[in-house]
Design a protein around this motif. Structure first.
Motif: not given
Length: 315
Positions: A211-213, A218-225, A231-241, A264-270
């Motif tokens: 979920p986008l900040p 509770g989803v803050t910019k700091e938590l999201a970043a 997640v990206q370091d683990a090899g996946a993309v992130v879709m911000g919803a 925060v580095g989101i790959d896809a915007h939902h």
């Protein structure tokens, strides 16, 4: 990885989703879709629509327009169908304003966009249930990606999503695009944490939904970043919803959500499906698209819309 944006993909060999024409877009699926999103560096638009809705009801003697077509016309790169069981009779998809389709491959070719499907871990109708045998039918029909998530009030949990993600990855193989996560609490309030999101990657997701900040308490910019980097370091993309009805908010909300997502580095915007009947406000989605990728890429994607050659019988 030293580069949090590498996503384990070689961007030199992967075409950006930004650069694909309607034919190549329509054919995009699986691992290639996820890699193409990663290569676009945070400039991919995803729109979710109800399968059985058409916001623009046709006048007598005029053709209708399905919501999937409308969001494509306003700049969506990927279209995700929600509540697919309302439009599928076991053999055909019947889409108001479009007609009937025997495969998602034909639908994708017609609207010029890859078509994904929402699946859920809970007690939902069979075709929407995240089980390997049901999901395989959708992949065989041409689903470009499977979004494992939970609709409001279904009680979906991160543990449940991790379980079905692992089951589907084992049952479907490595080349299927599985994007997993929650857009809101879905009737099961639990904190969004880095550990819960990375557990989805460990279970086999090549995309994680966050979920986008500004959309979920509770989803803050700091938590999201922090979560996006992990997640990206683990090899996946992130879709911000945006799945909390803010897809029908005012346009002045857009810059805050869009630029925070980029920061925060989101790959896809939902954009979710809760405004007009079964879709977002297309003008708000357009403004968001301009904010994250400028008018050049937005207008290019819009101009590459339009209907392809109808291959099926109209309703």
């Amino acid at each position: 990885m030293s580069d949090q944006h590498s996503h384990q993909y070689d961007h030199r060999q992967t075409p950006r989703i930004l650069d694909l024409d309607r034919e190549r877009l329509a054919a995009l699926r699986g691992h290639a879709l996820t890699a193409s999103v990663a290569a676009a560096e945070g400039r991919t638009m995803v729109a979710e629509v109800f399968a059985d809705r058409a916001a623009l009801v046709p006048m007598p003697g005029m053709p209708g327009v399905h919501n999937a077509e409308l969001v494509a016309a306003f700049g969506a790169d990927i279209v995700v169908l929600n509540l697919i069981e309302r439009a599928w009779d076991g053999e055909r998809l019947t889409l108001p304003g479009l007609g009937t389709f025997t495969s998602l491959t034909d639908l994708a070719a017609y609207i010029g966009r890859p078509v994904g499907i929402n699946l859920e871990p809970g007690d939902v109708p069979e075709i929407r249930r995240a089980k390997p045998e049901y999901a395989k039918r959708l992949i065989d029909m041409g689903a470009a990606m499977l979004c494992l998530t939970a609709n409001p009030g279904t009680g979906g949990s991160y543990a449940g999503l991790a379980r079905v993600t692992e089951e589907l990855r084992a049952g479907l193989g490595d080349d299927v695009a599985l994007w997993s996560g929650k857009m809101h609490h879905a009737g099961h309030p639990e904190r969004v944490t880095v550990e819960r999101l990375t557990s989805l990657v460990e279970a086999g997701a090549d995309g994680v939904v966050l979920p986008l900040p500004g959309t979920l308490p509770g989803v803050t910019k700091e938590l999201a970043a922090e979560a996006v980097a992990a997640v990206q370091d683990a090899g996946a993309v992130v879709m911000g919803a945006i799945g909390t009805s803010q897809e029908g908010s005012h346009a002045n909300v857009v810059p805050q959500l869009a630029l925070t997502a980029k920061e925060v580095g989101i790959d896809a915007h939902h954009f979710g499906d809760s405004f007009l009947p079964g879709m977002c406000d297309p003008e708000v989605m357009y403004d968001y698209s301009v904010a994250i990728r400028g008018r050049r890429h937005t207008w290019n994607r819009m101009a590459l819309g339009g209907r392809g050659h109808r291959r099926t019988t109209a309703v």
